[in-house]
Design a protein around this motif. Structure first.
Motif: not given
Ligand code: SF4
Ligand code: SF4
Length: 82
Positions: A19-20, A22-23, A32, A37-40, A47-49
């Motif tokens: 969502p950010n 960051a990747i 990342i 990265c806000t850890e979602c 975390p979506q990743c």
């Molecule tokens: Fe992006 Fe969320 Fe993964 Fe962080 S944890 S890199 S915000 S998907």
């Protein structure tokens, strides 16, 4: 923040789900940006990743440990900048 380790197979499924944004694709593996990265937190329950990565190569970044309130504050900052 989270961090992608060397087991990454460059499959590219994590990049679009962040969502950010960051990747990104790094020189050898995906990376990342710890500043993004806000850890979602604030977006998703997990975390979506990590949820989509087929090889489980995404871990907490030992250089950027953050509490949930810190991650939320980071998200608010990012939202103000955007
Ligand atoms: Fe992006 Fe969320 Fe993964 Fe962080 S944890 S890199 S915000 S998907
Ligand atoms: Fe690498 Fe996992 Fe992202 Fe695929 S999903 S590019 S293996 S970190």
């Amino acid at each position: 923040a989270l961090k992608i380790n060397e087991l990454c197979v460059n499959c590219d499924v994590c990049e679009p789900v962040c969502p950010n944004r960051a990747i990104t694709q790094g020189e050898t593996i995906y990376v990342i940006d710890p500043a993004l990265c806000t850890e979602c937190v604030g977006h998703f329950d997990e975390p979506q990743c990590v949820a989509v990565c087929p090889v489980e190569c995404i871990d907490p970044d030992p250089d950027h440990p953050e509490s949930e309130p810190q991650l939320l504050a980071k998200l608010r900052r990012l939202q103000q900048e955007s």
